[in-house]
Design an enzyme around this catalytic site. Structure first.
Site, PDB file in Angstrom:
ATOM      1  N   ASP A  14      20.836  -5.639  33.601  1.00 17.77           N
ATOM      2  CA  ASP A  14      20.886  -6.030  35.022  1.00 17.77           C
ATOM      3  C   ASP A  14      21.933  -7.099  35.360  1.00 17.77           C
ATOM      4  OD1 ASP A  14      18.766  -4.309  34.962  1.00 17.77           O
ATOM      5  OD2 ASP A  14      17.273  -5.734  35.680  1.00 17.77           O
ATOM      6  N   ASP A  57      18.765  -2.580  37.976  1.00 14.40           N
ATOM      7  CA  ASP A  57      17.701  -2.425  38.951  1.00 14.40           C
ATOM      8  C   ASP A  57      18.257  -1.536  40.062  1.00 14.40           C
ATOM      9  OD1 ASP A  57      15.468  -3.717  38.015  1.00 14.40           O
ATOM     10  OD2 ASP A  57      15.555  -5.381  39.421  1.00 14.40           O
ATOM     11  N   HIS A  59      16.532  -0.173  43.256  1.00 15.62           N
ATOM     12  CA  HIS A  59      15.311  -0.070  44.043  1.00 15.62           C
ATOM     13  C   HIS A  59      15.513   0.662  45.366  1.00 15.62           C
ATOM     14  CE1 HIS A  59      13.422  -2.715  41.250  1.00 15.62           C
ATOM     15  NE2 HIS A  59      14.014  -3.824  41.659  1.00 15.62           N
ATOM     16  N   HIS A  63      10.508  -0.793  48.085  1.00 18.15           N
ATOM     17  CA  HIS A  63       9.964  -1.105  46.759  1.00 18.15           C
ATOM     18  C   HIS A  63       8.844  -2.132  46.834  1.00 18.15           C
ATOM     19  CE1 HIS A  63      10.024  -2.336  42.436  1.00 18.15           C
ATOM     20  NE2 HIS A  63      10.139  -1.039  42.331  1.00 18.15           N
ATOM     21  N   SER A  65       8.006  -4.514  44.939  1.00 16.24           N
ATOM     22  CA  SER A  65       8.280  -5.881  44.490  1.00 16.24           C
ATOM     23  C   SER A  65       8.868  -6.757  45.577  1.00 16.24           C
ATOM     24  CB  SER A  65       9.233  -5.868  43.295  1.00 16.24           C
ATOM     25  OG  SER A  65      10.548  -5.521  43.698  1.00 16.24           O
ATOM     26  N   HIS A 105      16.313  -7.075  46.796  1.00 19.75           N
ATOM     27  CA  HIS A 105      17.435  -7.162  45.865  1.00 19.75           C
ATOM     28  C   HIS A 105      17.721  -5.792  45.254  1.00 19.75           C
ATOM     29  CE1 HIS A 105      13.892  -7.531  43.264  1.00 19.75           C
ATOM     30  NE2 HIS A 105      14.631  -7.003  42.305  1.00 19.75           N
ATOM     31  N   LYS A 130      16.720   1.632  36.739  1.00 19.86           N
ATOM     32  CA  LYS A 130      15.280   1.415  36.610  1.00 19.86           C
ATOM     33  C   LYS A 130      14.708   0.854  37.905  1.00 19.86           C
ATOM     34  CE  LYS A 130      15.843  -3.140  34.386  1.00 19.86           C
ATOM     35  NZ  LYS A 130      15.070  -3.989  35.329  1.00 19.86           N
ATOM     36  N   GLU A 137       6.459  -1.878  39.841  1.00 19.73           N
ATOM     37  CA  GLU A 137       7.503  -2.760  39.331  1.00 19.73           C
ATOM     38  C   GLU A 137       7.928  -2.240  37.966  1.00 19.73           C
ATOM     39  OE1 GLU A 137      10.146  -4.512  39.363  1.00 19.73           O
ATOM     40  OE2 GLU A 137       9.254  -6.168  40.491  1.00 19.73           O
ATOM     41  N   ALA A 174      17.027 -11.040  33.762  1.00 22.69           N
ATOM     42  CA  ALA A 174      16.859 -12.455  33.488  1.00 22.69           C
ATOM     43  C   ALA A 174      15.992 -12.618  32.249  1.00 22.69           C
ATOM     44  CB  ALA A 174      16.202 -13.170  34.679  1.00 22.69           C
ATOM     45  N   CYS A 178      13.230  -9.309  33.044  1.00 21.72           N
ATOM     46  CA  CYS A 178      13.672  -7.992  32.577  1.00 21.72           C
ATOM     47  C   CYS A 178      14.162  -8.008  31.132  1.00 21.72           C
ATOM     48  CB  CYS A 178      14.747  -7.448  33.512  1.00 21.72           C
ATOM     49  SG  CYS A 178      14.088  -7.096  35.172  1.00 21.72           S
TER      50      CYS A 178
END
Length: 241
Positions: A14, A57, A59, A63, A65, A105, A130, A137, A174, A178
């Site tokens: 990511d 990521d 999304h 999403h 999250s 994000h 992903k 999530e 991070a 992740c």
């Protein structure tokens, strides 16, 4: 001669605009600063690193999250970083977990979802997207946390096995989300899993020491750039050359 007991893969997690300063909506402190180390790993020859995977990521706007997709008190949405939501398995209502909520994000096909330009994107052999299912999530590049049944599986474990990978090196963003989840799932799948400490950064730096201990309790080794585990990669490249 290559050692069949050591066939490593690199997972670059990511490294996207929304996770990096100065403009990322979920910017991780010093997130961009790790790019030179990651690029030096990506530059290793395929004889040393036969599999180099970058994850993103990716999304949808709805999403689960995103705090803005949840109703808080009154007419306000829930708050990113502070509030949580309950995620229920859409195929099994008896299974659920609680997730921290985030700012919007890495929405699919937006500038924030792009890999940062400093990253040498000519080097990865595969890109894995992903977090594409709005219902769950997915910190890990392998799969979501639900198991009865699994909702979203990227196919990463099967890809690693198809290349006869034995060791997985995890870097990127991070460290406490992740990267952590990806490394723990790599260990759970039976690979020797390493997180290179200098090549990752945490959302919550103050909590990293405790997080590192938890990661290592799951069978992952958090290693240093100058340590033998990373040196082995570069020594292998030197031998091949």
């Amino acid at each position: 001669m290559a050692d069949p007991a050591f066939r490593p893969a690199l997972l670059v997690v990511d490294m996207q605009e929304d996770f990096c300063p100065p403009n990322g909506s979920l910017a991780v402190h010093e997130g961009r600063s790790i790019t030179p180390l990651i690029n030096s790993l990506l530059a290793l020859p395929s004889s040393t690193l036969p599999l180099k995977i970058a994850t993103k990521d990716w999304h949808p706007p709805d999403h689960i999250s995103f705090a803005s997709n949840h109703q808080g008190t009154g007419t306000e949405s829930k708050r990113p970083f502070v509030d949580t939501a309950n995620v229920v398995n859409p195929y099994n209502p008896s299974e659920s977990y609680t997730t921290r909520l985030w700012p919007v994000h890495c929405v699919q096909s937006t500038p924030g979802a792009a890999l940062i330009p400093e990253l040498d994107t000519s080097q990865p052999t595969h890109i894995i997207e992903k977090g594409t299912d709005p219902r769950v999530e997915m910190y890990s590049a392998f799969y979501d946390p639900l198991t009865k049944p699994r909702v979203s599986d990227s196919g990463l474990a099967a890809l690693l096995r198809s290349y006869a990978i034995t060791h997985v090196y995890v870097v990127g963003l991070a460290a406490d989300y992740c990267v952590r989840s990806t490394a723990e799932d790599a260990a759970r799948e039976g690979f020797a899993a390493y997180v290179i400490e200098e090549a990752t950064r945490a959302v919550d730096p103050a909590g990293w020491e405790g997080c590192r201990r938890e990661i290592e309790s799951k069978g992952v080794r958090v290693v240093r750039w100058e340590g033998s585990e990373v040196r082995r990669l570069f020594e292998g490249a030197h031998v091949e050359s």
